[in-house]
Design a protein around this motif. Sequence first.
Motif: not given
Length: 325
Positions: A28-48
Amino acid sequence: MFRNALKTGAAFAIVAFAALASAQDYPTKPITIVVPFAAGGPTDTVARLVAQSMGETLKQTVIVENAGGAGGTIGANKVAKAKPDGYTLLLHHIGHSTAPALYRTLPYNALNDFEPIGLVTDVPMTIVSKKDFPPKDMKELIAYVKANKDKVTYANAGIGSASHLCGMLFMSAIQTDMTTVPYKGTAPAMNDLLGGQVDFMCDQTTNTTGQIKSGKVKVYAVTTPKRVPSLPDVPTMQESGLANFDVAIWHGLYAPKGTPKPVIDKLTGALQTALKDSKVKARFAELGTEPVSTDKATPDALGKHVKAQVELWSPIIKKAGVYAD
Ligand code: ASP
């Protein structure tokens, strides 16, 4: 006394009913996915990529929040301690299974503090260097690192990161130690590689493909036993003489322990839909990876995989004698 018991029973029933009702209404409200690494990196890319598609299925915004540092353990701890209501999730990689052996004091339990949702993707890595690094191929790189081990610098995303693991395996394969420079993720590490402040690193194709194709970094090898279709000219480590060298970085999605099963089921369904989404598949392919099959994007498959990986890596790491406090 009997009356009190009745009252308590009724209160429990109301709480349980409310929890079930809210699990059914979820989200019923926005969900947050925490990526344990910096923005713009590979884990972040997969998560986004996955977050965007999951949001369309769940009809809610799925936000990605970066909590980098300490090889991914800061972000993982944040989710371990979050409310188990399905609104805070963790997208982590292989590091979730190596941290228990690498960290003497980990403030969470990688196996017991999370509800697995599903595996996401397995990403090959590449050994890349700053553009003007002298070695031309893997053979020359090994000779160069051995001859210059006191001055060569290797970037990674901290102890427990995929880049740390790959570097550790590389150092052990060539029996040479070198200076490592830790970052909060390989996005900032890549910036320094592009700027020439560090010499080389090993990172997922989800971060390196663009830079390799535009010639901004030099590439020596891919870490999987097979070549990567999106980088057909790049040899494997094994072709380059490093027998048995085989690393691919699996990613998984988790919720905090105690998240209600109906919520986990909805998240698993949305993850499976995301992994079949043609936009996600196409972008993954451009970045040298592909989504896991539906049978692996399940709590059971991820739960078993993390356990097996903790058991696989613990003795290897203990033998290497690498520790963080
Ligand atoms: N590729 C990084 C690692 O080495 C993490 C990241 O920045 O996504 O673990």
